[in-house]
Design a protein around this motif. Sequence first.
Motif, PDB file in Angstrom:
ATOM      1  N   TYR A  93       0.808  -1.290  -0.140  1.00 37.36           N
ATOM      2  CA  TYR A  93      -0.030  -0.127   0.072  1.00 37.36           C
ATOM      3  C   TYR A  93       0.969   1.304   0.097  1.00 37.36           C
ATOM      4  O   TYR A  93       1.629   1.428   0.890  1.00 37.36           O
ATOM      5  N   GLN A  94       0.699   2.022  -1.161  1.00 41.98           N
ATOM      6  CA  GLN A  94       1.418   3.427  -1.161  1.00 41.98           C
ATOM      7  C   GLN A  94       0.565   4.316  -0.558  1.00 41.98           C
ATOM      8  O   GLN A  94      -0.305   5.027  -1.336  1.00 41.98           O
ATOM      9  N   LYS A  95       0.611   4.743   0.590  1.00 43.58           N
ATOM     10  CA  LYS A  95      -0.523   5.951   1.113  1.00 43.58           C
ATOM     11  C   LYS A  95      -0.241   7.311   0.574  1.00 43.58           C
ATOM     12  O   LYS A  95      -1.401   7.816   0.545  1.00 43.58           O
ATOM     13  N   GLU A  96       0.700   7.765   0.183  1.00 43.28           N
ATOM     14  CA  GLU A  96       0.937   9.155  -0.500  1.00 43.28           C
ATOM     15  C   GLU A  96       0.120   9.047  -1.774  1.00 43.28           C
ATOM     16  O   GLU A  96      -0.321  10.261  -2.198  1.00 43.28           O
ATOM     17  N   ARG A  97       0.129   8.021  -2.552  1.00 38.93           N
ATOM     18  CA  ARG A  97      -0.801   8.034  -3.770  1.00 38.93           C
ATOM     19  C   ARG A  97      -2.142   7.388  -3.680  1.00 38.93           C
ATOM     20  O   ARG A  97      -2.578   7.391  -4.723  1.00 38.93           O
TER      21      ARG A  97
END
Length: 141
Positions: A93-97
Amino acid sequence: MKEKRRNFLEILTKGFITLWSMGIIWILFSYIKPPKRKFEENLIKIEDISTIPINGSSIYHYKDKSVILIRKDEREFLAFSAICTHLRCILNYQKERELLICPCHAGIFDFNGNVISGPPTKSLMKYRVDIRGSRLYIYFD
């Protein structure tokens, strides 16, 4: 002649009893159903949702399933299959994007489980999430 008649009646009686018994057995077996799966077998129960930070994620493995749970805000959670539909790698999971990314071949999925780019051609399985108090339930069926 009486002997033949007696033999015939015995055979007829035994045949009738056999057919009647088979009918009763068939009726009994038609009412026997396989046991239903227990409700608990179709879900993951998370006891304390405070262990998952807001805008964070956690991966849970349960039987043959791997689930990524994402906490968007205080009461909104998303759950998807954590396995990429391309080569079955575990997603990150890439929270920034706000995307799910496959580390193997850079497959990218959105928060609906849809493929955005990369080699995967199938969307991710999305699971239903319920919150009851401080407990969270992820349902598979």
